[in-house]
Structure formats: C-alpha cells, structure tokens
Scaffold this motif. Structure first.
Motif, PDB file in Angstrom:
ATOM      1  N   PRO A 210       0.740  -1.167  -0.040  1.00 17.97           N
ATOM      2  CA  PRO A 210       0.061   0.040  -0.059  1.00 17.97           C
ATOM      3  C   PRO A 210       0.921   1.277   0.064  1.00 17.97           C
ATOM      4  O   PRO A 210       2.052   1.294   0.537  1.00 17.97           O
ATOM      5  N   ALA A 211       0.311   2.156  -0.730  1.00 23.28           N
ATOM      6  CA  ALA A 211       1.219   3.620  -0.715  1.00 23.28           C
ATOM      7  C   ALA A 211       1.110   4.469   0.604  1.00 23.28           C
ATOM      8  O   ALA A 211      -0.009   4.184   1.036  1.00 23.28           O
ATOM      9  N   GLU A 212       2.080   5.244   0.770  1.00 21.04           N
ATOM     10  CA  GLU A 212       1.868   6.105   1.993  1.00 21.04           C
ATOM     11  C   GLU A 212       1.370   7.227   1.354  1.00 21.04           C
ATOM     12  O   GLU A 212       1.232   7.638  -0.184  1.00 21.04           O
ATOM     13  N   ALA A 213       0.858   8.189   2.303  1.00 17.11           N
ATOM     14  CA  ALA A 213       0.418   9.576   1.871  1.00 17.11           C
ATOM     15  C   ALA A 213       1.151  10.401   1.007  1.00 17.11           C
ATOM     16  O   ALA A 213       2.310  10.638   1.186  1.00 17.11           O
ATOM     17  N   GLY A 214       0.698  10.692  -0.417  1.00 12.64           N
ATOM     18  CA  GLY A 214       1.642  11.681  -1.342  1.00 12.64           C
ATOM     19  C   GLY A 214       2.809  10.780  -1.833  1.00 12.64           C
ATOM     20  O   GLY A 214       3.598  11.511  -2.784  1.00 12.64           O
ATOM     21  N   GLU A 215       2.736   9.500  -1.869  1.00  8.05           N
ATOM     22  CA  GLU A 215       3.877   8.735  -2.311  1.00  8.05           C
ATOM     23  C   GLU A 215       3.864   8.848  -3.794  1.00  8.05           C
ATOM     24  O   GLU A 215       4.992   8.924  -4.492  1.00  8.05           O
ATOM     25  N   PHE A 216       2.614   8.965  -4.530  1.00  7.02           N
ATOM     26  CA  PHE A 216       2.765   8.914  -5.940  1.00  7.02           C
ATOM     27  C   PHE A 216       3.270   9.849  -6.410  1.00  7.02           C
ATOM     28  O   PHE A 216       4.108  10.120  -7.320  1.00  7.02           O
ATOM     29  N   THR A 217       2.926  11.361  -5.864  1.00  8.85           N
ATOM     30  CA  THR A 217       3.465  12.634  -6.041  1.00  8.85           C
ATOM     31  C   THR A 217       4.900  12.720  -6.027  1.00  8.85           C
ATOM     32  O   THR A 217       5.736  13.276  -6.703  1.00  8.85           O
ATOM     33  N   ARG A 218       5.404  11.997  -4.646  1.00 12.36           N
ATOM     34  CA  ARG A 218       6.790  12.047  -4.359  1.00 12.36           C
ATOM     35  C   ARG A 218       7.620  11.265  -5.402  1.00 12.36           C
ATOM     36  O   ARG A 218       8.809  11.930  -5.757  1.00 12.36           O
ATOM     37  N   VAL A 231       4.558  20.539  -7.322  1.00 12.50           N
ATOM     38  CA  VAL A 231       3.998  19.621  -6.293  1.00 12.50           C
ATOM     39  C   VAL A 231       3.124  20.599  -5.247  1.00 12.50           C
ATOM     40  O   VAL A 231       1.950  19.938  -4.996  1.00 12.50           O
ATOM     41  N   GLU A 232       3.713  21.587  -4.722  1.00  7.47           N
ATOM     42  CA  GLU A 232       2.916  22.633  -3.772  1.00  7.47           C
ATOM     43  C   GLU A 232       1.466  22.841  -4.633  1.00  7.47           C
ATOM     44  O   GLU A 232       0.537  23.085  -4.002  1.00  7.47           O
ATOM     45  N   GLY A 233       1.770  23.279  -5.741  1.00 10.64           N
ATOM     46  CA  GLY A 233       0.519  23.680  -6.672  1.00 10.64           C
ATOM     47  C   GLY A 233      -0.301  22.553  -6.694  1.00 10.64           C
ATOM     48  O   GLY A 233      -1.696  22.687  -6.657  1.00 10.64           O
ATOM     49  N   LEU A 234       0.043  21.173  -6.724  1.00 13.88           N
ATOM     50  CA  LEU A 234      -0.864  20.334  -6.952  1.00 13.88           C
ATOM     51  C   LEU A 234      -1.656  19.752  -5.579  1.00 13.88           C
ATOM     52  O   LEU A 234      -2.881  19.799  -5.356  1.00 13.88           O
ATOM     53  N   ALA A 235      -0.646  20.060  -4.460  1.00 12.80           N
ATOM     54  CA  ALA A 235      -1.444  19.976  -3.121  1.00 12.80           C
ATOM     55  C   ALA A 235      -2.414  20.783  -2.714  1.00 12.80           C
ATOM     56  O   ALA A 235      -3.570  20.753  -2.340  1.00 12.80           O
ATOM     57  N   ASP A 236      -2.157  22.091  -3.400  1.00  8.90           N
ATOM     58  CA  ASP A 236      -3.144  23.341  -3.225  1.00  8.90           C
ATOM     59  C   ASP A 236      -4.429  23.091  -4.173  1.00  8.90           C
ATOM     60  O   ASP A 236      -5.579  23.364  -3.557  1.00  8.90           O
ATOM     61  N   LEU A 237      -4.144  22.408  -5.277  1.00 10.30           N
ATOM     62  CA  LEU A 237      -5.243  22.232  -6.029  1.00 10.30           C
ATOM     63  C   LEU A 237      -6.341  21.081  -5.501  1.00 10.30           C
ATOM     64  O   LEU A 237      -7.363  21.342  -5.550  1.00 10.30           O
ATOM     65  N   ILE A 238      -5.812  20.285  -4.713  1.00 11.49           N
ATOM     66  CA  ILE A 238      -6.355  19.159  -4.108  1.00 11.49           C
ATOM     67  C   ILE A 238      -7.131  19.933  -3.015  1.00 11.49           C
ATOM     68  O   ILE A 238      -8.622  19.346  -2.737  1.00 11.49           O
ATOM     69  N   HIS A 239      -6.953  20.894  -2.139  1.00  8.96           N
ATOM     70  CA  HIS A 239      -7.442  21.478  -1.098  1.00  8.96           C
ATOM     71  C   HIS A 239      -8.161  22.675  -1.412  1.00  8.96           C
ATOM     72  O   HIS A 239      -8.719  23.454  -0.550  1.00  8.96           O
ATOM     73  N   ALA A 240      -8.090  23.194  -2.724  1.00 12.22           N
ATOM     74  CA  ALA A 240      -8.795  24.420  -3.221  1.00 12.22           C
ATOM     75  C   ALA A 240     -10.240  24.460  -2.953  1.00 12.22           C
ATOM     76  O   ALA A 240     -10.781  23.521  -3.068  1.00 12.22           O
ATOM     77  N   GLU A 241     -10.605  25.617  -1.934  1.00 12.26           N
ATOM     78  CA  GLU A 241     -11.994  25.639  -1.881  1.00 12.26           C
ATOM     79  C   GLU A 241     -12.654  26.556  -2.361  1.00 12.26           C
ATOM     80  O   GLU A 241     -13.844  26.792  -2.599  1.00 12.26           O
ATOM     81  N   THR A 242     -12.023  27.581  -2.905  1.00 16.38           N
ATOM     82  CA  THR A 242     -12.743  28.902  -3.655  1.00 16.38           C
ATOM     83  C   THR A 242     -12.078  28.643  -5.116  1.00 16.38           C
ATOM     84  O   THR A 242     -11.173  28.205  -5.365  1.00 16.38           O
ATOM     85  N   GLU A 243     -13.012  29.451  -5.822  1.00 14.34           N
ATOM     86  CA  GLU A 243     -12.509  29.509  -7.200  1.00 14.34           C
ATOM     87  C   GLU A 243     -10.875  30.069  -7.417  1.00 14.34           C
ATOM     88  O   GLU A 243     -10.171  30.036  -8.175  1.00 14.34           O
ATOM     89  N   ALA A 244     -10.865  31.300  -6.672  1.00 13.34           N
ATOM     90  CA  ALA A 244      -9.614  32.124  -6.760  1.00 13.34           C
ATOM     91  C   ALA A 244      -8.561  31.054  -6.441  1.00 13.34           C
ATOM     92  O   ALA A 244      -7.259  31.055  -6.826  1.00 13.34           O
ATOM     93  N   GLN A 245      -8.687  30.257  -5.374  1.00 10.91           N
ATOM     94  CA  GLN A 245      -7.739  29.230  -4.802  1.00 10.91           C
ATOM     95  C   GLN A 245      -7.171  28.327  -5.987  1.00 10.91           C
ATOM     96  O   GLN A 245      -6.037  27.864  -6.227  1.00 10.91           O
ATOM     97  N   ARG A 246      -8.401  27.983  -6.789  1.00  8.39           N
ATOM     98  CA  ARG A 246      -8.169  26.893  -7.801  1.00  8.39           C
ATOM     99  C   ARG A 246      -7.538  27.453  -8.694  1.00  8.39           C
ATOM    100  O   ARG A 246      -6.333  26.832  -9.281  1.00  8.39           O
TER     101      ARG A 246
END
Ligand SMILES: Nc1nc2c(ncn2[C@@H]2O[C@H](COP(=O)(O)OP(=O)(O)OP(=O)(O)O)[C@@H](O)[C@H]2O)c(=O)[nH]1
Ligand SMILES: [K+]
Ligand SMILES: [Mg+2]
Length: 564
Positions: A210-218, A231-246
């Motif tokens: 089984p993969a660890e958290a974030g292991e595919f991206t790592r 990578v940081e952009g990808l993490a933010d995209l996954i967590h983006a809650e508003t349109e501007a954040q996305r």
C-alpha cells in the motif's frame, strides 16, 4: 538543437582538448565564455557544472537553448568531461530527475486514488516496476491492454480466481506516466466490497505494498515529472475550496513559479559565468570588454524583478490561506448579525443585549470567490466587567492583525459615546476613504438603515466614505459584497495574473536570493562576488526543489492524501 547522449559521445571523439573558446547562441544572445586554463584541471569544474545546469531545460534535457556549432560542442564537451571528473558529477542523461531518490523506490505501490466511501466509480492505481505484472495477474488470462487506452476487463483475485468486478483498466508504461514509473489504473464500481476486494488482490501480488500519503506525487517529483513548486501547486489544487484558490493552484501546477525561478537562475548562471571567466582569463586578451559590467547589469535587473515579486508575496499567501477580515464596532451595532449574514450560517449569537459576543469567533467563508477568515469580536466599549473587558482586549488584538476591518456602526445611534469613540480611535486612524494611504484597509458599514427615516438616502455625508446596510432586510448587502470583492482583490491579487509566491518558504528563498545579490554588489573581491552569486542561485534552486533538504520534502508531501 537538442544535445543528446550520442552527441556527447561524438563530442568526445571529436576533440578531447581545447584551449580557449567562446560559446555563443545567437538565438537568445546567450554568451558563454570559458574554457581550460593554465591553472590546472580543477579551475573550470564548477564552471562546467554551472554550464550544464544553465543549459538544462525544465525537463533536464541539456542544451535545448543552444544553437549547434561544432566548436561550441567541442568546448562544451571539454567542460563537461572535466566537470564529470569532479566530486559531484553531473548526469549526462537525456532525462534527469530531481536528484532525490524516490523513497522506497523499487517497490510497487497501490492505493485507492478516488475519495473514500460509496460512489459510482472508484479509481485504484499502482506505480512501480511490478505494475504490469499486477495488471496481468488481475486480468488473467488477458494480456496487457494497449498503452494509455481504456479497456474493459474482468478482474479476478489471482489467488482464488474469484471474479471481483468488470472494470475499465489503463496501462501507462513509464516514463510516460504521472510518476514516471510503470503505472496501472483500475476504474472499478465504487462499492466498498469491490474496492476492498481489488485492494486485497493487489496486496497479494508479490512486490506490491500500500502507498503512503503523497507517495505517488513524491515519485513523480523524484523522477523529474514535477518540480517542488508544481508539487505544492498540486497539493493546493486538491485542497482548493474557492475559485480564486483553484486558479492560483492551477497556475502553480502549470509550473509558472518554477519557470520564473529557472529564468532567474539562468540569468545568475550567465552572470556567474562572466565573473568566473574574468577570474580565469583576465590576463588573456581574448576576453571581451565589459564582461563584468554585463554581469552587474544582469544582477541589477534581477534585483528589481525579485523586489516586485517579494512585495506581492503576502498577497499570494493570503489567497492560499485566506484573508483575515475582522468585524468590529461598538456593542449592539449588529456585528454578529453581519457575520451570520456573510457566512450564511448562525455562527454567532445575536441578541438585543449589548455585550453578547465576548470571545473572538472565527469562521472560514468564501466571499466572492476569495477565501476569507471572518472574525466576530466583542463590542468595543469602556467601563465594563472583567469578562467583557477581556473580550474587548481580544477584539483589539485581533484588529491589529486584520488584513481588512469591517467597521460596523448602528446608523441610528451614531451620536452615542461608544460610536463616537469607535470612529475616533479605529475608523479615522485607519484612513477610511483615503485610498492613497498605506494604512490598514477598512470598510465602514452603517447598519440598521431600516431604522432611518424613509426617503433619506445618505444622512451622514460628513462621515468617512461608508456603505448603508440593513442586516434585517438585506438591503445594501449586494453593494457591500461588491465593495468586499474589490478590497479582497486588492488584498489577494488577481489569481489569473497576480502573485505567485504562495508560501512563506517561497518568500524566504527569494529574500535570501536578494540578500545574496546585495552581498555581490558589496563584494570587493571577485571570488567573493562569485560566491555571492552562487548563494543567490542556490536559493532559487532550493525554491523549486533542487538541492533542498529531505525535511522540506517530508513537510510538503505530508499534506497529500494517500493515493495522490
Ligand atoms: N432594526 C435592525 N436591527 C438589527 C439589524 N441588525 C441587527 N439588529 C439587531 O440588533 C441587535 C444586536 O445585534 P447583534 O448582531 O447581536 O449585535 P452585535 O454588534 O454583535 O452586539 P454585541 O455582540 O453585543 O456587541 C439584535 O437585536 C439584532 O436583531 C438591522 O439591520 N436592523
Ligand atoms: K448584542
Ligand atoms: Mg455580537
């Protein structure tokens, strides 16, 4: 013209020795001056490495920006072969990773990549050398499907042969995959029993875990598929809650920040090449006039560019983590009513009793597409009991930290001592209605407009610029939202063109780079000047993940979910 491995072989055969050379690329006016010197083989080791790095494009290919010419290749080879003998031999491969090993690489990992819980379709994926074997084991007796084509297959447990699901499967042979390794995807029906059956079946295949958290991206990072900022952009995209954040996260994922840094690093490499060439060849007549002036002017231009981005840094961070908007005013002005109205939920208690709110109450809200941390505070007044006094102290502290103050007054009660005091101590000093001032941003809202005599459009023309609102009837809310949107846009920047520095880490490295450039200008000795340029460039490279530390990677990847 791309410089591939076979070019290097050809170069080696063509000319193992070169005394002095000038490398020029007409296309970008990129001028490299260097070569061997009488001082021995070590002198140009660093230069060779710099040259290699400077020529490496974002995908690690060497020499994309260099127009081909034989003497240049010969010279390049000399430098490269010299550098390669150094302690940190650069890689002469056509695809270059981040230089970090993928933790536990060698193992093949698998995980559920779609969300947990019952759903129509769940996506399970694997990455690593045994992916093909795993896909074959679950879809036996069929062979691997064609690369990157979705195919319907019956999945069964390789141990018992028991059918698990009829699913779409995809085969992504490396390096053309998200991680750069062999990957497989199983799009199964999203029932918990199907998902756990397929996960168990994968777990039974030798070499899979089984993969660890974030292991595919790592792994994608380790194989040079993504830079650290991506990578940081990808993490933010996954967590983006508003349109501007996305929007902001997508731009970062697209590599805009990385490209910017690489461009800056390239400028520094050029400047460094000039300074080092001067150190090595100043006694030669071959050296062009004004080489050092050129380096100076490049550094000056870079300083300006870095300064512009640094000034913007707070805005990008606000957009990522939310602007702090604090609602403040005298007791009973309707602050809690406004917080509830803006957050569309009953966050705070509303009552006719003054002094209802005591603590600071925070709630995250999406205001016109911008992420906001909205704080309700105690009404500001004097001569109250110890509990309310503490509330007032906390409110005042929060006011100091606000990006934007929403100052609320009761429109029908402007003459009260508490209202006058609030106007004098908070509203006027903040410079409301004075857009040129650099003071804290503040929007003045006169609430309870429904209590004003009918037909009176603005009863308080002498007050600083303000908006009329009634939390009771909702009148004036659209105008307030419009004004808030403008303020937030100024605070957070336009996510489609605006600031790109979204984390304090980015700010730290840019500041470090700028400081080093300051040292470059003050350096009285050329060797120190060159060293300052190297330090400056080191900061830029750490920003995008080259030469950083493992701890930073751990922090960044910890934010990811399993399966990403
Ligand atoms: N007529 C009228 N009453 C309002 C309006 N907004 C709020 N109120 C009333 O004003 C009173 C005080 O409202 P709150 O939202 O508790 O005021 P507050 O500023 O949070 O008060 P404290 O927390 O005690 O400082 C309540 O009775 C509200 O119903 C409005 O727009 N019009
Ligand atoms: K109240
Ligand atoms: Mg309140």
């Amino acid at each position: 013209m791309l410089l591939e491995e076979h070019h290097f072989t050809a170069l080696q055969r063509a000319s193992p020795r070169l005394l002095s050379l000038s490398l020029a690329s007409r296309s970008e006016d990129l001028r490299w001056i260097g070569g061997t010197s009488s001082k021995g083989p070590n002198d140009n080791r660093q230069f060779g490495r710099d040259l290699l790095r400077g020529l490496a494009d974002p995908h690690g290919r060497v020499g994309r920006r260099v127009a081909g010419c034989e003497s240049m290749w010969r010279g390049l080879w000399t430098l490269v072969s010299r550098a390669a003998r150094g302690p940190h031999s650069p890689r002469l491969c056509t695809r270059q990773g981040s230089g970090y090993p993928a933790p536990g690489s060698g193992a093949t990992i698998f995980a559920l990549s779609s969300g947990q819980g019952r759903c129509g379709i769940a996506v399970i994926r694997t990455s690593g050398p045994a992916s093909g074997h795993a896909l074959r084991s679950l879809t036996a007796p069929r062979d691997l499907p064609p690369a990157r084509k979705a195919c319907l297959r019956l999945l069964s447990d390789p141990r018992s042969g028991e059918p698990l699901d009829r699913a779409l499967v995809l085969w992504f042979p490396g390096p053309q995959s998200f991680t750069g390794e062999d990957c497989a995807e199983f799009h199964v029906h999203g029932g918990p029993a199907v998902v756990s059956g397929v996960l168990q079946a994968l777990g039974s295949v030798p070499g899979l875990r089984p993969a660890e958290a974030g292991e595919f991206t790592r792994r994608a990072f380790a194989h040079g598929k993504l830079s650290l900022t991506e990578v940081e952009g990808l993490a933010d995209l996954i967590h983006a809650e508003t349109e501007a954040q996305r929007r902001q996260a997508l731009r970062q994922l697209d590599g805009e920040l990385g490209d910017l840094c690489r461009g800056w690093a390239e400028t520094l490499t050029k400047a460094l090449a000039h300074v080092e060439a001067y150190i090595d060849f100043s006694e030669d007549d071959n050296l062009e006039e004004g080489v050092l002036d050129q380096a100076d002017s490049e550094v000056r231009k870079l300083e300006v560019a870095l300064g512009v981005h640094l000034r913007d840094a707070r805005r990008g961070q606000r957009l990522r983590s939310g602007a702090h908007v604090v609602v403040a005013g005298p007791p009973n002005a309707g602050k809690s009513s406004l917080v509830n109205l803006l957050s569309r939920k009953p966050v705070s208690i509303v009552s006719p009793e003054p002094g209802t709110t005591r603590d600071v109450l925070e709630t995250p809200v999406d205001l016109a597409g911008f992420p906001v941390l909205l704080s309700d505070t105690a009404g500001l007044r004097e001569g109250v009991g110890p509990v309310e006094q503490e509330g007032v102290r906390r409110a005042q502290k929060r006011l100091e930290q606000a990006d934007l103050i929403l100052a609320v007054l009761d429109a029908s009660d402007l003459a009260s001592p508490a209202s006058c005091n609030f106007l004098d101590t908070v509203v006027i000093p903040a410079g409301a209605g004075n857009p040129s001032g650099n003071s804290q941003r503040l929007l003045l809202v006169l609430n309870k407009s429904d209590l004003l005599p009918a037909g009176c459009s603005d009863p308080h023309p002498d007050l600083p610029s303000h908006l009329l609102l009634s939390c009771l009837t909702g009148e004036g809310l659209d105008g307030l939202l419009e004004a808030l949107k403008k303020e937030l846009a100024a605070l957070c920047g336009d996510p489609s063109t605006g600031p790109l520095l979204t984390r304090s880490r980015h700010q730290h490295h840019l500041q470090g780079c700028l400081d080093a450039l300051g040292q470059y200008k003050q350096a009285r000795d050329l060797a120190l000047a060159a060293e300052a340029l190297r330090v400056a460039r080191g900061h830029l490279s750490r920003l995008t993940g080259g030469g950083g530390t493992e701890e930073i990677l751990d922090i960044i990847f910890r934010d990811f979910c399993v399966g990403k």
